[in-house]
Each structure stands twice: as C-alpha cells, then as structure tokens.
Design an enzyme around this catalytic site. Structure first.
Site, short mmCIF file in Angstrom:
data_model
loop_
_atom_site.label_atom_id
_atom_site.label_comp_id
_atom_site.label_asym_id
_atom_site.label_seq_id
_atom_site.Cartn_x
_atom_site.Cartn_y
_atom_site.Cartn_z
NE ARG A 155 6.57 -50.08 47.76
CZ ARG A 155 4.86 -50.65 46.68
NH1 ARG A 155 4.68 -50.80 45.83
NH2 ARG A 155 4.45 -52.09 47.93
CE LYS A 179 9.10 -52.15 48.61
NZ LYS A 179 9.43 -51.67 50.01
CG HIS A 248 6.65 -43.97 51.76
ND1 HIS A 248 6.73 -44.94 50.76
CD2 HIS A 248 6.52 -44.82 52.73
CE1 HIS A 248 6.40 -45.81 50.70
NE2 HIS A 248 6.10 -46.16 51.95
NE ARG A 251 2.94 -47.66 49.70
CZ ARG A 251 2.37 -47.96 48.58
NH1 ARG A 251 2.35 -47.99 47.56
NH2 ARG A 251 2.64 -49.56 48.79
CG HIS A 274 0.39 -53.02 51.10
ND1 HIS A 274 -0.01 -52.29 52.33
CD2 HIS A 274 1.33 -52.27 50.73
CE1 HIS A 274 0.09 -51.25 52.09
NE2 HIS A 274 1.46 -51.50 51.62
CE1 TYR A 283 -0.36 -46.37 54.98
CE2 TYR A 283 -0.71 -47.94 54.55
CZ TYR A 283 -0.27 -46.90 54.41
OH TYR A 283 0.49 -46.84 53.87
#
Length: 306
Positions: A155, A179, A248, A251, A274, A283
């Site tokens: 990211r 995150k 992004h 990514r 994730h 995806y």
C-alpha cells in the site's frame, strides 16, 4: 461526567494508545463520531436507544453512498462496543438493530501489463536522459518506488511509512506494518528490483538516515502519499498513457497478475495483508482474461468432433 463528547475523546485516545490504530483510521473515526454527536442531540450515551440509532442511519442513507454509510456505522458500532466494555452503558443499543446492505460489486481497477512496462521504461529513460544530478537522483528514487509498488503490492501508506530498519536488502526482505498495526514480511523476488533498491539506498543514504524513512526527498524529508501520487501522474503524462493511474492500482495489478498465474489465493491474501480471504476474493472477479483462457483451453467441449 457521562458526556458523549468526553467519551468520544477517551475512545480515540484508547484507539491510539491501546489498539494502536494508525492516524488515518483515527481521523476517520473522529470525523464519523463527531458527526454522530452533532446529529444525535443526546449528550448522555446511556439515553441513546436503538430507535435513535435507526433514525440516524436512515438520515445517513439519504446523504451518502452505501460504502460510506457502512464505514460510518462501523465507526459508531465500535464506539458503543467500547462503552459497553468499559461499563459506561449497561445495554448496547446496537444489539437490537439488524443492518443489511446490498452494495454493487465495484471491481478493482488494474493496469494492463504492457502499460506497466511502458510506465517503467519511461522512468528509466528519464533517468538516462537526465541533464542534472538532481533530475537523475529523482528518477532513481521514482524507479525504486514504482518497482516496489508493482513487485510487492505494498500500500502507498505502508511504502511511505517504511523505516530504514524495515528494509533488509541483503536478504531481500521488507517488514511492513499494515492496517491495525499488523506485521507482515514481503520478499523481493526480482533481482532487477532488488538492484534498483540497493542503488537508491546507496545514493540516498544520508537523506534516509536524516529522516529515518526509507523513501526520502532530496532535502531529507519523508515522502508523503501526495508526493508519490504527483510523481505517478507526472510519468503517466510523460508516457502519453491515456489511463488515470493511481498508486493503489499497482497493488490491484500485482494481485490480479498472481491470481491469473494460478497462485493460491491464500498466498495472495497473506502478501496483501488482508485480514479476511473474502476481501482478496474480489480479485477473482477481475481475472476475466484468465477465465476466457481456461474455458478455451481446458473445457472438454474442445475435444468434441462431429
């Protein structure tokens, strides 16, 4: 004092000190909770009932898109869980609310691989054609950034927050704090990418040490998200690419390319950082070209002859 505004401030401090959430997440929480406080017109959290929350959610649906409403509700819901956990409220009004969303699936935007190649070629061309050392160094750093974005799926916020101690170019390993302060390790698998990163580090070593961030400006200041976005726009223009490219999207392209190459989705989930495989599964909707290839070459109908 059982004041809603006071509890919001305490909760945000708790998120920073105890949950160790990043500044962007806390900023979003602050905006959502202050908006809630201003709209709800009830200062005592113990007096907020399920009915009040339902009316507030109805108002939000009139103002915002489903994705924004979902995020705002999540912020408020987490706050009420905190109030319940701290015994500030006896009953959580969210426990009596059922919230259902039907959002359209928005597929991630990817960059065609030939455009990625053209984009990188332009950066390297700018470096070789640079007339000043300043221009040459900038192009070197820009190449290192884009190569890392594409080769790891990192990211932009993670890239800009990389410290010098997080990057081990001897072993080709990067430690990323994602995150929710979740750590993950990414390998740099391509020797050309590793070499450009080593070259960048050697050239910018003094600036890197000065700001303690791996990606630095020539004045020794950490690069911001916005400066990387401007750099991406600059090279997209120089490449005459008729596509709006964001950091992004590299990514998304990283993930989709691996999926189309038959990499197990759980490995992709781990590399992307994730928390749930459900996030990564978006995806699977993108890889249309791979689906077509499978149906043309793998489906048994191709072996039927009349």
């Amino acid at each position: 004092m059982n004041n809603l505004q006071t509890h919001i401030s305490s909760y945000l401090e708790y998120c920073l000190a105890q949950k160790r959430l990043d500044e962007k997440t806390i900023k979003a929480y602050r905006i959502d909770l202050i908006q809630f406080y201003n709209e709800i017109s009830i200062s005592d959290p113990c007096k907020i009932a399920s009915y009040d929350l339902e009316k507030y959610i109805e108002k939000m649906h009139l103002k915002y898109k489903p994705k924004s409403v979902r995020r705002k509700i999540a912020s408020i819901k987490a706050f009420f869980h905190y109030l319940e956990y701290k015994n500030i409220i006896l009953q959580n009004p969210f426990n009596k609310i059922q919230i259902h969303f039907r959002e359209p699936v928005i597929l991630p935007k990817t960059i065609p691989l030939y455009i990625v190649e053209k984009f990188l070629f332009t950066i390297y061309k700018q470096r070789s054609a640079a007339k000043t050392n300043y221009q040459k160094r900038n192009a070197l750093r820009d190449a290192a950034i884009v190569e890392l974005l594409f080769s790891t799926g990192i990211r932009i916020s993670e890239l800009c927050n990389l410290k010098i101690s997080d990057v081990n170019l001897i072993d080709g390993v990067i430690l990323i704090y994602g995150k929710g302060s979740k750590e993950r390790i990414l390998q740099i698998g391509n020797s050309s990418v590793l070499n450009i990163l080593k070259e960048y580090k050697n050239d910018f070593y003094n600036e890197i040490v000065q700001c303690n961030h791996f990606f630095s400006s020539q004045s020794g200041k950490p690069l911001s998200d916005q400066s990387v976005r401007r750099m991406i726009n600059k090279y997209a223009s120089l490449s005459s690419i008729d596509l709006h490219i964001t950091p992004h999207m590299f990514r998304h392209t990283f993930a989709t390319s691996l999926l189309e190459a038959d990499v197990d989705i759980r490995y992709i989930q781990e590399m992307l950082g994730h928390s749930s495989i459900n996030i990564t599964q978006i995806y699977t909707h993108v890889a249309v070209s791979k689906q077509k290839d499978i149906l043309i070459n793998k489906h048994p109908r191709k072996d039927f002859h009349f």
